[in-house]
Design a protein around this motif. Structure first.
Motif, short mmCIF file in Angstrom:
data_model
loop_
_atom_site.label_atom_id
_atom_site.label_comp_id
_atom_site.label_asym_id
_atom_site.label_seq_id
_atom_site.Cartn_x
_atom_site.Cartn_y
_atom_site.Cartn_z
N GLY A 1 55.87 11.33 52.86
CA GLY A 1 54.76 10.90 53.71
C GLY A 1 55.28 9.90 54.71
O GLY A 1 56.35 10.10 55.30
N ASP A 2 54.54 8.83 54.92
CA ASP A 2 55.08 7.73 55.71
C ASP A 2 56.18 7.04 54.92
O ASP A 2 56.32 7.24 53.71
N TYR A 3 56.94 6.21 55.60
CA TYR A 3 58.07 5.56 54.95
C TYR A 3 57.61 4.74 53.75
O TYR A 3 56.70 3.90 53.86
N MET A 4 58.21 5.01 52.58
CA MET A 4 57.93 4.32 51.32
C MET A 4 56.45 4.37 50.96
O MET A 4 55.90 3.46 50.36
N ASN A 5 55.81 5.47 51.32
CA ASN A 5 54.38 5.61 51.03
C ASN A 5 54.09 7.01 50.49
O ASN A 5 53.12 7.65 50.89
N ALA A 6 54.94 7.46 49.58
CA ALA A 6 54.73 8.79 49.00
C ALA A 6 53.60 8.78 47.97
O ALA A 6 52.99 9.83 47.71
N ILE A 7 53.33 7.63 47.36
CA ILE A 7 52.26 7.56 46.36
C ILE A 7 50.95 7.30 47.09
O ILE A 7 50.35 6.22 47.03
N ASP A 8 50.55 8.31 47.80
CA ASP A 8 49.33 8.27 48.62
C ASP A 8 48.53 9.53 48.32
O ASP A 8 49.10 10.59 48.03
N ARG A 9 47.22 9.42 48.39
CA ARG A 9 46.37 10.56 48.01
C ARG A 9 46.67 11.79 48.86
O ARG A 9 46.74 12.91 48.35
N ARG A 10 46.87 11.60 50.15
CA ARG A 10 47.14 12.74 51.02
C ARG A 10 48.47 13.40 50.67
O ARG A 10 48.58 14.63 50.63
N VAL A 11 49.50 12.60 50.38
CA VAL A 11 50.81 13.14 50.04
C VAL A 11 50.77 13.82 48.67
O VAL A 11 51.33 14.90 48.48
N LEU A 12 50.11 13.20 47.71
CA LEU A 12 50.01 13.79 46.38
C LEU A 12 49.22 15.10 46.43
O LEU A 12 49.55 16.07 45.73
N ARG A 13 48.19 15.14 47.26
CA ARG A 13 47.41 16.36 47.39
C ARG A 13 48.26 17.49 47.97
O ARG A 13 48.20 18.64 47.51
N GLU A 14 49.08 17.17 48.97
CA GLU A 14 49.96 18.19 49.55
C GLU A 14 51.06 18.59 48.56
O GLU A 14 51.45 19.76 48.51
N ALA A 15 51.55 17.63 47.77
CA ALA A 15 52.56 17.95 46.76
C ALA A 15 51.99 18.92 45.73
O ALA A 15 52.69 19.84 45.27
N LEU A 16 50.74 18.74 45.35
CA LEU A 16 50.11 19.67 44.42
C LEU A 16 49.99 21.06 45.04
O LEU A 16 50.20 22.08 44.36
N HIS A 17 49.69 21.11 46.33
CA HIS A 17 49.62 22.40 47.02
C HIS A 17 51.00 23.07 47.04
O HIS A 17 51.12 24.28 46.81
N VAL A 18 52.05 22.30 47.31
CA VAL A 18 53.41 22.85 47.33
C VAL A 18 53.80 23.35 45.94
O VAL A 18 54.39 24.43 45.79
N GLN A 19 53.45 22.58 44.92
CA GLN A 19 53.78 23.00 43.56
C GLN A 19 53.06 24.29 43.19
O GLN A 19 53.64 25.18 42.55
#
Length: 324
Positions: free
Chosen positions: A100-118
């Motif tokens: 996501g943004d720098y050092m901001n991977a633990i964010d709802r938007r990033v986690l939601r996209e990670a679930l989609h990728v998984q």
């Protein structure tokens, strides 16, 4: 040797002999005299400087060195070596990193996209590749938003931080404190019996003591014990993911196809009783030699104090050399 190296500058290879009144010679003489007169203060200052030099690696708990120290095995020999040439691998690991943004991977938007990728890359598993009829119980679990479990006897599995939320979009949306959830489930194990430590499922981590505070990327790993066709299925799904990617996200490589890989040999050998005895004997021989040499000294006020000082200096010097 140094005088020969300085020959072009000095025009001679003879050592330099400063006069007794030279400032450098007087400075060294003054330092030696002060150290001899105040030997206890000199030892204390030396130990303090050694501790301060090691401060970032030991006491600054959010430093990368401290993170590595916490994860370092204390009872095994481990080594990793890159192997050149073509050789058959025992296990293939395929990873995808979601930033996501720098050092901001633990964010709802990033986690939601990670679930989609998984879901796109792993989904319900690889039953179609293995030629296995889908298990109705596992299908029911998937419908109830559970992580796709590897069936007994199958030689593949995956590792993902989304397992902290049981791969459930509902639990992910309801969570109000992601860091608390992660730090409270650091002992959770996957179907592969691998502990979901934050140091293995996140990249670019920052810790405060032993608690995760931020990360730069989410890491999803697929482990494959060289099952025929599984790698091709992963590549097809990666290509399909790249084609259907949302416009506000980017993927590298742009077509989702990775063309090169690296082969590593990992060795994991628990320490045996003979190893422990050998190390203990080595330390005892070294300590005996040092004590024997010290007994030959005459101008010593306290043998016990000198031993404690030498032990402390050796300890801090070793830590300073290895970690700092």
């Amino acid at each position: 040797m140094i005088w020969y190296l300085l020959y072009p500058l000095r025009g001679t290879s003879e050592p330099w002999h400063p006069s007794p009144a030279h400032p450098i010679r007087r400075a060294f003489k003054t330092y030696g005299t002060a150290t001899a007169q105040h030997w206890l203060l000199s030892i204390i200052v030396t130990v303090i400087v050694s501790v301060l030099l090691c401060y970032p690696a030991i006491f600054q708990t959010d430093s990368p060195a401290a993170t590595g120290l916490r994860n370092l095995p204390k009872h095994v020999w481990t080594s990793t070596t890159e192997v050149d040439g073509e050789r058959a691998a025992d296990i293939e690991a395929r990873q995808v990193w979601i930033h996501g943004d720098y050092m901001n991977a633990i964010d709802r938007r990033v986690l939601r996209e990670a679930l989609h990728v998984q879901e796109a890359l792993i989904g319900d598993g690889f039953d179609d590749v293995l030629g296995i009829t889908p298990d109705s119980q596992l299908v029911k679990m998937r419908n109830e938003e559970h992580c796709g479990a590897t069936k007994p006897g199958q030689k593949w599995g995956f590792h993902s931080p989304l397992m902290y939320w049981n791969c459930s979009s509902r639990l992910l949306e309801e969570d109000r404190d992601f860091l608390a959830t992660i730090n409270s489930h650091v002992g959770l194990q996957s179907e592969l019996n691998i502990t979901l430590r934050p140091s293995t499922v996140f990249a670019g981590k920052a810790f405060a003591k032993t608690k995760l505070r931020s990360a730069d990327a989410i890491v999803i790993t697929l482990f494959d014990q060289t099952i025929p066709g599984l790698g091709d299925a992963w590549d097809r799904r990666s290509q399909l993911l790249a084609q259907n990617l949302a416009p506000d996200w980017s993927i590298f490589p742009h077509d989702g196809q990775v063309t090169n890989s690296r082969l590593y040999e990992f060795r994991f050998k628990p320490m045996t009783l003979n190893d422990d005895l050998f190390l203990a004997a080595s330390y005892m021989v070294t300590a005996g030699y040092v004590i024997m040499r010290m007994m030959q000294l005459r101008a010593v006020k306290s043998w016990f104090g000198l031993l404690i000082t030498i032990g402390a200096k050796v300890r801090f010097s070793s830590i300073d050399t290895i970690l700092c």
